[in-house]
Design a protein around this motif. Sequence first.
Motif, short mmCIF file in Angstrom:
data_model
loop_
_atom_site.label_atom_id
_atom_site.label_comp_id
_atom_site.label_asym_id
_atom_site.label_seq_id
_atom_site.Cartn_x
_atom_site.Cartn_y
_atom_site.Cartn_z
N THR A 1 30.88 -2.49 -1.67
CA THR A 1 31.43 -1.14 -1.53
C THR A 1 30.98 -0.35 -2.75
O THR A 1 30.39 -0.90 -3.68
N GLY A 2 31.29 0.94 -2.76
CA GLY A 2 30.83 1.77 -3.86
C GLY A 2 29.38 2.18 -3.71
O GLY A 2 28.65 1.63 -2.87
N GLU A 3 28.95 3.14 -4.51
CA GLU A 3 27.60 3.67 -4.42
C GLU A 3 26.79 3.34 -5.67
O GLU A 3 27.32 3.43 -6.78
N PRO A 4 25.52 2.95 -5.53
CA PRO A 4 24.68 2.76 -6.71
C PRO A 4 24.57 4.07 -7.49
O PRO A 4 24.54 5.16 -6.90
N PRO A 5 24.53 3.98 -8.82
CA PRO A 5 24.45 5.20 -9.63
C PRO A 5 23.09 5.89 -9.49
O PRO A 5 22.11 5.29 -9.04
N PRO B 1 14.12 -6.74 -0.09
CA PRO B 1 14.59 -5.97 1.06
C PRO B 1 15.67 -6.73 1.82
O PRO B 1 15.60 -7.95 1.98
N ASP B 2 16.67 -6.00 2.29
CA ASP B 2 17.79 -6.65 2.97
C ASP B 2 17.35 -7.48 4.17
O ASP B 2 17.83 -8.60 4.38
N ALA B 3 16.46 -6.93 4.99
CA ALA B 3 16.04 -7.65 6.19
C ALA B 3 15.35 -8.95 5.83
O ALA B 3 15.54 -9.98 6.50
N ARG B 4 14.55 -8.93 4.76
CA ARG B 4 13.86 -10.15 4.35
C ARG B 4 14.84 -11.17 3.81
O ARG B 4 14.71 -12.38 4.07
N LEU B 5 15.84 -10.71 3.06
CA LEU B 5 16.87 -11.61 2.55
C LEU B 5 17.56 -12.32 3.69
O LEU B 5 17.75 -13.55 3.66
N VAL B 6 17.94 -11.58 4.71
CA VAL B 6 18.63 -12.19 5.85
C VAL B 6 17.74 -13.24 6.51
O VAL B 6 18.21 -14.33 6.86
N GLY B 7 16.46 -12.94 6.67
CA GLY B 7 15.56 -13.90 7.27
C GLY B 7 15.38 -15.15 6.44
O GLY B 7 15.31 -16.27 6.98
N ASP B 8 15.33 -14.99 5.11
CA ASP B 8 15.19 -16.16 4.25
C ASP B 8 16.46 -17.02 4.25
O ASP B 8 16.38 -18.27 4.26
N VAL B 9 17.63 -16.38 4.24
CA VAL B 9 18.87 -17.15 4.30
C VAL B 9 18.99 -17.86 5.65
O VAL B 9 19.40 -19.02 5.72
N ALA B 10 18.61 -17.17 6.73
CA ALA B 10 18.65 -17.81 8.05
C ALA B 10 17.72 -19.01 8.09
O ALA B 10 18.05 -20.06 8.66
N GLY B 11 16.55 -18.90 7.44
CA GLY B 11 15.63 -20.04 7.40
C GLY B 11 16.19 -21.19 6.59
O GLY B 11 16.04 -22.36 6.96
N ARG C 1 16.31 -0.60 -4.64
CA ARG C 1 16.57 0.09 -3.38
C ARG C 1 17.67 -0.66 -2.65
O ARG C 1 17.42 -1.63 -1.93
N VAL C 2 18.90 -0.22 -2.86
CA VAL C 2 20.05 -0.94 -2.34
C VAL C 2 21.10 0.06 -1.88
O VAL C 2 21.26 1.14 -2.47
N THR C 3 21.80 -0.28 -0.81
CA THR C 3 22.91 0.52 -0.31
C THR C 3 24.15 -0.36 -0.24
O THR C 3 24.05 -1.60 -0.32
N ASN C 4 25.31 0.26 -0.07
CA ASN C 4 26.50 -0.57 0.12
C ASN C 4 26.52 -1.14 1.53
O ASN C 4 25.68 -0.79 2.38
#
Length: 264
Positions: free
Chosen positions: A150-154, A92-102, A160-163
């Motif tokens: 950029t661009g859209e997942p097919p 999940p994006d939010a978890r990724l951000v938290g792990d990188v911040a850590g 579960r990913v967005t641009n």
Amino acid sequence: MSDSLRATTIRITGDGGDEVEAYLARPDGDSPRGGVVVIHHMPGYDRATKEIVRRFAEMGYDAICPNLYWREAPGAAPDDAAATARAAGGVPDARLVGDVAGAAAHLRSLPTSNGRVGVIGYCSGGRQSVLAACRTDVDAAVDCYGAFVTGEPPEGFPLRVTNLVDDLPSLRAPLLGLFGVEDRTPSPEHVAELEEILTRLGKPHELHSYQDAGHAFFATDRPSYRVAAANDGWERIRDFFATHLSGGDPSTGADQPSATPEGA
């Protein structure tokens, strides 16, 4: 600068206060220096990724890679952990951000830190590097062929990913992007869209695309490896981080010496 270094597996505090496994490599010596957070590719926290972490230590940085799949598969082999994470829809994006911040906080806590931290990612990690630079405090970011900035997942894409188009106005750090002309995700059209958006927003960036290179051209253990593109890419990464991660603590304006990266 000595090319001696030390590497070890540690635990850091990640998103939500979770304890997360990470791989840390540091050059010998106590001179102030920048740090680099390495975000691993979709195949996971593997030998190739750890070699990259050690390469940054050899270049003169404290470097760390958090195991993004640790929660889903603690202690599992990289391929098994990656399959488990993919089956769950990815990180999940939010978890990724938290792990990188850590991970960045851990680097800044080291006695050798000059306060500056960059982030770099490959494949899915390239997109995540841009995401981290939009949502957390880093001083430089490198995107190596990250799909769906950029661009859209097919249709039917398993993750579960967005641009990140809506995030790009919040980009907080200079961005270096390295891409292959023969890649399809991201395609040259996706890269052109990213160039247009960043230019329109006035965000500092350098985007470079290589002929005769597709996805994963840095991967020395895969048929996609392209020597000329990878060598030039490493030179650009070296110069980019030398520019943005040298000097003193950016929050205080202190002017401290730092190790000068050697050629990679």
